[in-house]
Scaffold this active site. Structure first.
Site, PDB file in Angstrom:
ATOM      1  N   SER A  10      65.985  28.117  26.029  1.00 40.44           N
ATOM      2  CA  SER A  10      66.207  28.440  27.436  1.00 40.44           C
ATOM      3  C   SER A  10      65.767  29.868  27.702  1.00 40.44           C
ATOM      4  O   SER A  10      66.306  30.812  27.105  1.00 40.44           O
ATOM      5  CB  SER A  10      67.690  28.298  27.791  1.00 40.44           C
ATOM      6  N   MET A  62      69.200  28.698  39.027  1.00 41.68           N
ATOM      7  CA  MET A  62      70.567  28.835  39.558  1.00 41.68           C
ATOM      8  C   MET A  62      70.532  29.467  40.943  1.00 41.68           C
ATOM      9  O   MET A  62      69.720  30.358  41.199  1.00 41.68           O
ATOM     10  CB  MET A  62      71.398  29.724  38.627  1.00 41.68           C
ATOM     11  N   HIS A  72      65.801  22.724  34.737  1.00 51.88           N
ATOM     12  CA  HIS A  72      67.211  22.363  34.930  1.00 51.88           C
ATOM     13  C   HIS A  72      67.694  23.013  36.228  1.00 51.88           C
ATOM     14  O   HIS A  72      67.879  24.227  36.288  1.00 51.88           O
ATOM     15  CB  HIS A  72      68.007  22.880  33.714  1.00 51.88           C
ATOM     16  N   MET A  89      76.167  18.725  29.436  1.00 54.67           N
ATOM     17  CA  MET A  89      76.472  20.158  29.350  1.00 54.67           C
ATOM     18  C   MET A  89      77.609  20.382  28.351  1.00 54.67           C
ATOM     19  O   MET A  89      78.653  19.729  28.427  1.00 54.67           O
ATOM     20  CB  MET A  89      76.899  20.706  30.719  1.00 54.67           C
ATOM     21  N   ASP A 143      73.149  21.017  26.293  1.00 55.18           N
ATOM     22  CA  ASP A 143      72.861  22.349  26.838  1.00 55.18           C
ATOM     23  C   ASP A 143      74.109  23.215  26.834  1.00 55.18           C
ATOM     24  O   ASP A 143      75.065  22.933  27.567  1.00 55.18           O
ATOM     25  CB  ASP A 143      72.314  22.187  28.266  1.00 55.18           C
ATOM     26  N   GLY A 144      74.069  24.278  26.029  1.00 55.72           N
ATOM     27  CA  GLY A 144      75.132  25.283  26.049  1.00 55.72           C
ATOM     28  C   GLY A 144      75.790  25.481  24.698  1.00 55.72           C
ATOM     29  O   GLY A 144      76.273  24.531  24.091  1.00 55.72           O
ATOM     30  N   MET A 165      70.310  23.963  38.749  1.00 57.13           N
ATOM     31  CA  MET A 165      71.746  24.154  39.023  1.00 57.13           C
ATOM     32  C   MET A 165      71.846  24.686  40.442  1.00 57.13           C
ATOM     33  O   MET A 165      72.191  25.846  40.686  1.00 57.13           O
ATOM     34  CB  MET A 165      72.340  25.121  37.994  1.00 57.13           C
ATOM     35  N   HIS A 198      62.806  25.325  28.279  1.00 60.38           N
ATOM     36  CA  HIS A 198      63.881  24.975  29.221  1.00 60.38           C
ATOM     37  C   HIS A 198      64.052  26.105  30.237  1.00 60.38           C
ATOM     38  O   HIS A 198      64.218  27.266  29.872  1.00 60.38           O
ATOM     39  CB  HIS A 198      65.171  24.764  28.427  1.00 60.38           C
ATOM     40  N   ASP A 249      66.092  27.488  33.489  1.00 59.66           N
ATOM     41  CA  ASP A 249      67.379  27.361  34.183  1.00 59.66           C
ATOM     42  C   ASP A 249      67.308  27.972  35.576  1.00 59.66           C
ATOM     43  O   ASP A 249      67.208  29.184  35.731  1.00 59.66           O
ATOM     44  CB  ASP A 249      68.474  28.069  33.377  1.00 59.66           C
TER      45      ASP A 249
END
Ligand code: DX5
Ligand code: ZN
Length: 232
Positions: free
Chosen positions: A12, A41, A70, A141, A176-177, A72, A37, A39
């Site tokens: 990520s 947001m 991804h 997640m 993920d995470g 969010m 990946h 992210d």
């Protein structure tokens, strides 16, 4: 993008140098990353803001392989086309982001991108069965979304049940995470094939000194493959 259930490591770039995304993407791919990946947001669906389609379009030429975006964000639908035009191979939206996830997944597929569904730790598998025909990936997640570097939440029971629900369908299970060489084996054993890792990949290196990225990626992959009994 041919389908395979072999372990894939997806660093990520949330943990990369934000002033140097192009070089960071090239470095992780050179060091063995399978997917990149990304992210996104919005400061609304999650309590943090990163970047949007323009940044994705800018980094796209620096990624040879799969750009895994991804989202969010809420709402999702007005932005799907923008991320597809930016070159996303996979666009993943959250089940919790709105009342019409089926419509969102349809909209993603229409663009030609692969469609992913992300599930927060507090979300069960209830609706997933009705979405299987629209899915290329489910992202389970293992932290509450919004920040990198959080502690891993064990979702192996959910992944195990999801794996059974998916059966022979060509649908990836992404985690993920909080993924490290310690947590990757738990999720691989449960049935995950795509392991997203931010902090654990980027620690100790830089785009100029990327050897640590390679060692970190190899360590996560080796731990996951050992748990599956893969002979390397
Ligand atoms: C969390 C993001 C993750 C995160 C992973 O909201 O979706 O991709 O960056 O970072 P680590 O591996 O540091 O938990
Ligand atoms: Zn993510």
């Amino acid at each position: 993008m041919s389908f395979s259930r072999s372990i894939k490591i997806a660093p990520s770039i949330l943990a990369a140098d934000f002033a140097n995304f192009g070089a960071e993407c090239r470095a992780i791919e050179d060091q063995g990353a399978d997917w990149v990946h990304v992210d996104v947001m919005d400061g609304h669906f999650v309590p943090n803001i990163t970047f949007g389609p323009a940044t994705c379009a800018a980094i796209r030429p620096h990624i040879r392989g799969v750009m895994d975006v991804h989202l969010m964000i809420a709402p999702v639908d007005p932005y799907v086309e923008g991320f597809a035009k930016a070159g996303a191979d996979i666009i993943t939206a959250h089940m919790e982001a709105g009342p019409h996830i089926h419509r969102t997944l349809q909209a993603i597929r229409v663009t030609g991108a692969k469609a992913g569904l992300a599930l927060n730790p507090g979300t069960g598998l209830d609706g997933v069965e009705n979405l299987l025909d629209l899915l290329d990936l489910v992202c389970v997640m293992t932290v509450n979304p919004g920040f990198g570097g959080q502690a891993f939440i064990d979702m192996s029971d959910k992944v195990h049940r999801l794996r059974a629900l998916i059966g022979d369908r060509p649908i990836h299970i992404e985690i993920d995470g909080g993924i490290t060489p310690d947590t990757a084996p738990i999720m691989a054993r449960a049935g995950a094939d795509v392991l997203v890792a931010g902090s654990a990949v980027f620690k100790g290196g830089s785009a100029a000194e990327p050897a640590a990225y390679g060692a970190n990626i190899r360590n996560i992959r080796a731990a996951a493959e050992a748990a599956l009994g893969v002979v390397v």
